[in-house]
Scaffold this motif. Structure first.
Motif, PDB file in Angstrom:
ATOM      1  N   TYR A 212      39.782  27.492  38.744  1.00  0.00           N
ATOM      2  CA  TYR A 212      40.697  28.000  39.181  1.00  0.00           C
ATOM      3  C   TYR A 212      41.173  27.134  40.640  1.00  0.00           C
ATOM      4  O   TYR A 212      40.198  27.141  41.323  1.00  0.00           O
TER       5      TYR A 212
ATOM      6  N   LYS B 135      41.438  33.558  41.063  1.00  0.00           N
ATOM      7  CA  LYS B 135      40.428  33.758  39.884  1.00  0.00           C
ATOM      8  C   LYS B 135      40.543  35.427  39.539  1.00  0.00           C
ATOM      9  O   LYS B 135      40.284  35.600  38.342  1.00  0.00           O
TER      10      LYS B 135
ATOM     11  N   GLY C 237      43.188  35.944  37.058  1.00  0.00           N
ATOM     12  CA  GLY C 237      42.997  35.080  36.120  1.00  0.00           C
ATOM     13  C   GLY C 237      41.904  35.767  35.142  1.00  0.00           C
ATOM     14  O   GLY C 237      41.892  35.796  33.895  1.00  0.00           O
TER      15      GLY C 237
END
Lengths: 613, 395
Positions: free
Chosen positions: A61, A66, A69
């Protein structure tokens, strides 16, 4: 209001391609001073990331957060749209927002089908993860307020291979009562590459933001094309935006605002991680173009069919100076005029009186004099608002019925599923359509009421989606939203623009029981049951017979103690004689019929307290 | 001889026509005393509309009538929607032909287009056919009645007993329920009832190709999910019940509705029609969604046992309680829901009074009946040796 489109501005931003493996970040601020004194500021932070990176091993990332994600990955989310809003966007006064959102919290998502989990499971997990990430009470979203809309919420990102996604893989829920505060702003800001330390996000002053007329915090994740027109690969775009509407005060009859006066701080610089950092000020309003001053002068001014925009390149402007403070001033005295409403707006309210039943009425206005507009109307109501579909009426101003082109009704289940009503109908040009439907209010159990039960229950906003012809009169910088899509509005004038309008949420009073009464009610009802049971039990287990002589305790004792035996025998002899006499008397009186003794007998029975009742 | 019957028929029909044709039908149809979620006309209209649009009414949680009734009204709606008041009038007149007409409760129930009319018709037909000894048709109407609402199932016991009794009389045998004829008659009755009932369930299944309706009709009646106020005891109880005990008390209440069947049948075995009658009253009090329509059948049958009225002790109290509760309950409903000045407790109190009045009625009637049979055996009056009357008590 004049037509404004800034898409050309943003297309320019994307003329050069990027290395397909890097994440890139763009921050923009769009400001629109409206002639009725409101100033709309829309911050938009977009992070583009190659989604293939997630799937490869290592999961590197870079700029893409993150937290987001991982949520996307683990819950098989294709698209995610979350908004937290305080206040109602007044379409008739302010036009259309860049990203529309209803009051409260709203979440809708498209999922990828996996064999491992059902979509409902993924939805529940997603809701809880987001609730933790943004410190919002999104965990109140469950089966009782989630719906599966078919017509209203289509994928807004790229759909692979042109295949139609399975209708069952979308979920929508809204919590109209949800509040937004600094607690939500802080984790939201942490997702930005520069956090709140550099760039446009330094302007986000919580005290000023949460004193505004309207503010919304949104997160949108969707796959978009990397290059146009040949869409060979997709990137994942995370768009975080904050939309605020201020109303700056007058200063000696002149209205002026600046970044310092609105946000209490000037702009120190752009975010070094941003590829582009821009501030756009909408100056397309006619009265503005005559009578305003804008300090410092903008980097460039773009004007096209849709409007005029002054743009500032923040990195450039802050190079030599310590800070950038854009000041806008109306040179003449302010006269607040009546705002022209846009093409399409709506007003929804509760009808009826009393707490037994009621109705919902929504008036939808089409102010376009030449074009008819097709709208999709979606209404989600909780299960305790029992809708009656046969009472639904759609009428024009002169009372003629409008028949919907499509109708989808999913009836609700008690404590299981809300009511979903989706309609598609056409609004004739320059008309007002009134949609009305009636409902019954349900009676809830005493534990299902919120602590402040007298306030009532919030019903979420209705969603009206429409494709407006681009020649229609609408203001927007909403193409900011689709900045990466080649919106055709810059190329051909006859194409359509998609808008979504949210109506007002409603407050519904349900009839309340007395909350202090559980024990009393249980006692009283059980008493009634006991009266029935006891009486019938007596009547069925005992026989009617003549009254027998009652043995007193002393007599019982005498009977049992042996040395009183003589007296006992005498007693038994006497009782035997009495019984013989009784028998004779009984036989003798069996033929008698005397009705007058009844009243006396009844009274005596009552007086002696018969065991019947 | 026929003049009183014709007069009552004409007056009753006129009263119904006037109210059905007036604008009060809509208001009456919404009244909580007359329509419950199980019998409401508004819900029936909604069910027919949804069916018309291809949506199953059983998918949501609003519709609680069985499929055959739904299709009956669907067909009527399709062919001649304006005839619906006439349908209700006709159904009620048929019941009236068997029973009643000038009872204000029944006039209002007919005008409210509550589907308990159909239930009343079935129960009245069952009573008539049982008395006439027609086993097949009696069990058919009883199956229809219990197909619509669950509770008339308990009437199978007095029905079977009476049919067995008639059978034994026919064969000039001594009356004993353990004899072969009695047992076989009872088994036949129960068997034919079950056969009719399953036929009805099967036909309902084929109509919408699913068993969803079971959850919506019987499941709803048993699990009491809709807590709309009515003249019964369930709504406020389950509104205020602690969550922990809800299922326990639900079972207790539902079982309670059925437990009086056997004891009454055993004690009053000589007169099964009286057991039938008492069951009607107990059903009207203890079913989960009662309304005024449930009382109409037994009020009409009350004069049949006028010979026992001699021994009624609480007649005045019962009639005053019923009049007061039926008059004041709508007032307090209005105050709670519309005026916002009263409380749910007021309506609840009058619901309790209404139920207690009916309970007094049934217990008093049973006592009067037993007292009368005691008098028949032992004479009206007995004297003690000192000349005072002997008292008759339950011991």
């Amino acid at each position: 209001m004049k037509i404004v489109s800034i898409i050309s501005v943003f297309l320019l931003s994307f003329e050069y391609g990027f290395a397909s493996d890097d994440d890139y970040f763009i921050e923009e601020l769009y400001m629109n001073p409206m002639p009725n004194g409101f100033v709309h500021s829309h911050f938009q932070f977009s992070i583009f990331s190659n989604s293939n990176l997630f799937r490869s091993s290592g999961q590197h990332y870079d700029l893409f957060p993150k937290a987001v994600g991982q949520i996307i990955e683990s819950h098989d989310v294709k698209e995610l749209h979350l908004s937290l809003t305080q206040g109602l966007w007044r379409h008739d006064k302010w036009g259309y927002p860049v990203r529309s959102s209803p009051p409260g919290a709203e979440l809708w998502a498209w999922f990828n089908e996996t064999p491992a989990r059902s979509i409902d499971e993924s939805w529940a997990n997603l809701v809880n993860s987001l609730s933790g990430l943004f410190c919002a009470s999104l965990n109140f979203i469950d089966a009782t307020n989630t719906v599966v809309p078919n017509l209203s919420f289509r994928p807004s990102g790229v759909v692979r291979g042109g295949e139609c996604p399975d209708q069952d893989s979308v979920r929508y829920a809204s919590l109209p009562k949800e509040n937004v505060c600094t607690e939500n702003l802080t984790p939201w800001q942490k997702l930005l590459p520069c956090n709140s330390k550099a760039g446009l996000s330094t302007l986000l002053n919580a005290i000023r933001l949460y004193n505004a007329h309207y503010h919304t915090l949104t997160v949108d994740v969707q796959p978009v094309c990397q290059s146009y027109p040949a869409c060979t690969s997709t990137v994942l775009r995370l768009t975080q935006s904050i939309s605020v509407v201020f109303r700056p005060t007058l200063n000696a009859g002149h209205q002026q605002w600046s970044l310092q006066s609105l946000f209490d701080r000037p702009l120190k610089g752009s975010c070094p991680l941003a590829v582009k950092s821009y501030i756009h000020v909408d100056i397309s309003n006619e009265s503005i173009s005559l009578d305003y001053t804008l300090n410092p002068p903008p980097s460039k001014v773009t004007s096209d069919d849709h409007g005029k925009v002054a743009s500032y390149d923040v990195a450039e402007m802050t190079q030599g100076r310590s800070s950038l403070n854009i000041k806008f001033k109306w040179t003449s005295k302010v006269i607040y005029g009546k705002a022209n409403p846009p093409t399409l707006h709506a007003h929804r309210f509760i009808a009826g009186y009393g707490q037994e039943n009621g109705g919902i009425t929504c008036m939808i206005y089409n102010n376009d004099i030449s074009n008819a507009v097709d709208v999709v109307y979606m209404e989600t109501l909780p299960w305790y608002v029992r809708l009656y579909l046969h009472t639904m009426k759609i009428k024009t101003e002169n009372g003629t019925d409008v028949k919907p082109d499509m109708l989808r009704f999913v009836p609700g289940r008690d404590r299981g599923r809300p009511y979903l009503l989706e309609l598609m109908f056409t609004l004739p040009p320059a008309s007002v359509i009134t949609f009305s439907i009636q409902f019954d209010r349900a009676f809830l159990k005493w534990t299902e009421y919120p602590p402040d039960a007298n306030i009532g229950f919030y019903l979420g906003s209705a969603v009206i989606s429409a494709n407006l012809p681009s020649s229609a009169n609408f203001t927007t910088a909403r193409q900011l939203q689709d900045a990466s899509l080649p919106s055709s509005s810059s190329s051909s004038p006859g194409s359509e623009q998609f808008i979504r309008i949210y109506t007002e949420p409603l407050l519904l009073q349900l009839p309340l029981p007395d909350f202090s009464m559980p024990y009393n009610v249980i006692c009283l009802v059980c008493t009634v049951f006991a009266i029935a049971f006891g009486s019938i039990h007596n009547l069925t287990t005992r026989r009617l017979d003549y009254e027998k002589k009652k043995e007193t305790i002393w007599m019982k004792v005498k009977r049992r103690i042996p040395f009183l035996g003589k007296k006992e025998k005498k007693d038994s002899k006497e009782s035997k004689e009495e019984k013989k006499e009784d028998g004779r008397a009984r036989d003798a009186s069996s033929t008698n019929e005397d009705a007058t003794g009844d009243a006396g007998r009844t009274k005596e029975d009552v007086a002696k307290g018969t065991k019947v009742d | 001889m026929a003049a009183p019957i014709i007069l009552t028929t004409v007056l009753g029909t006129l009263a119904r026509i006037i109210i059905l044709g007036s604008r009060y039908t809509q208001t009456l149809a919404d009244r909580i005393e007359l329509s419950t979620p199980v019998t409401s006309w508004k819900l029936m209209t909604e069910g027919v509309f949804l069916l018309d649009h291809g949506i199953s009414p059983y998918e949501g949680d609003n519709f609680h009538q069985p499929p055959l009734l739904l299709y009956l009204f669907f067909v009527i709606h399709k062919t001649a929607p304006s005839l619906i008041p006439l349908v209700f009038l006709f159904l009620d007149l048929t019941t009236a032909f068997l029973l009643y007409l000038l009872n204000p409760f029944s006039i209002l129930t007919c005008a409210a287009q509550s589907t308990s009319i159909i239930n009343n018709l079935m129960i009245a037909s069952t009573f008539l056919l049982t008395l006439k000894g027609q086993r097949i048709s009696a069990t058919l109407t009883l199956a229809l009645a219990s197909y619509q609402s669950l509770y008339p199932v308990m009437l199978i016991v007095p029905s079977a007993m009476h049919l067995a009794f008639l059978k034994m009389q026919e064969r000039k045998e001594t009356i004993s329920y353990s004899s072969r004829t009695a047992v076989s008659a009872i088994l036949f009755t129960v068997g034919s009832f079950l056969i009719w009932y399953f036929i009805l369930l099967g036909v309902s299944y084929t109509m919408l190709e699913s068993w969803d309706f079971v959850r919506s009709t019987y499941g709803f009646t048993l699990s009491v999910t809709d807590l709309k106020p009515n003249l019964g005891l369930f709504w406020y109880y389950f509104m205020e019940m602690f969550e922990h005990f809800r299922i326990f008390f639900l079972w207790v209440f539902q079982v309670h509705a059925f437990i009086y069947t056997l004891p009454l049948a055993i004690v009053l075995w000589k007169c099964p029609s009286f057991v039938f009658f008492c069951q009607l009253i107990l059903m009207a009090v203890f079913k989960s969604y009662p309304s005024l329509g449930d009382t109409t059948v037994y009020f009409a049958l009350l004069p049949v046992w006028s010979h026992a009225f001699h021994y009624l002790r609480n007649g005045l109290v019962i009639s005053v309680m019923i009049v007061i509760s039926v008059v004041l309950a709508p007032v307090l409903w209005h105050l709670w829901i519309y005026a916002g000045s009263a409380n749910a407790n007021f309506l609840f109190a009058f619901t309790l009074i209404y139920s207690t009045a009916q309970i007094f009625l049934v217990t008093d009637l049973i006592f009067a009946f037993l007292r009368r049979s005691f008098s028949l055996q032992h004479g009206m009056k007995a004297l003690k040796p000192d000349g005072t009357e002997k008292l008759v008590k339950l011991q």
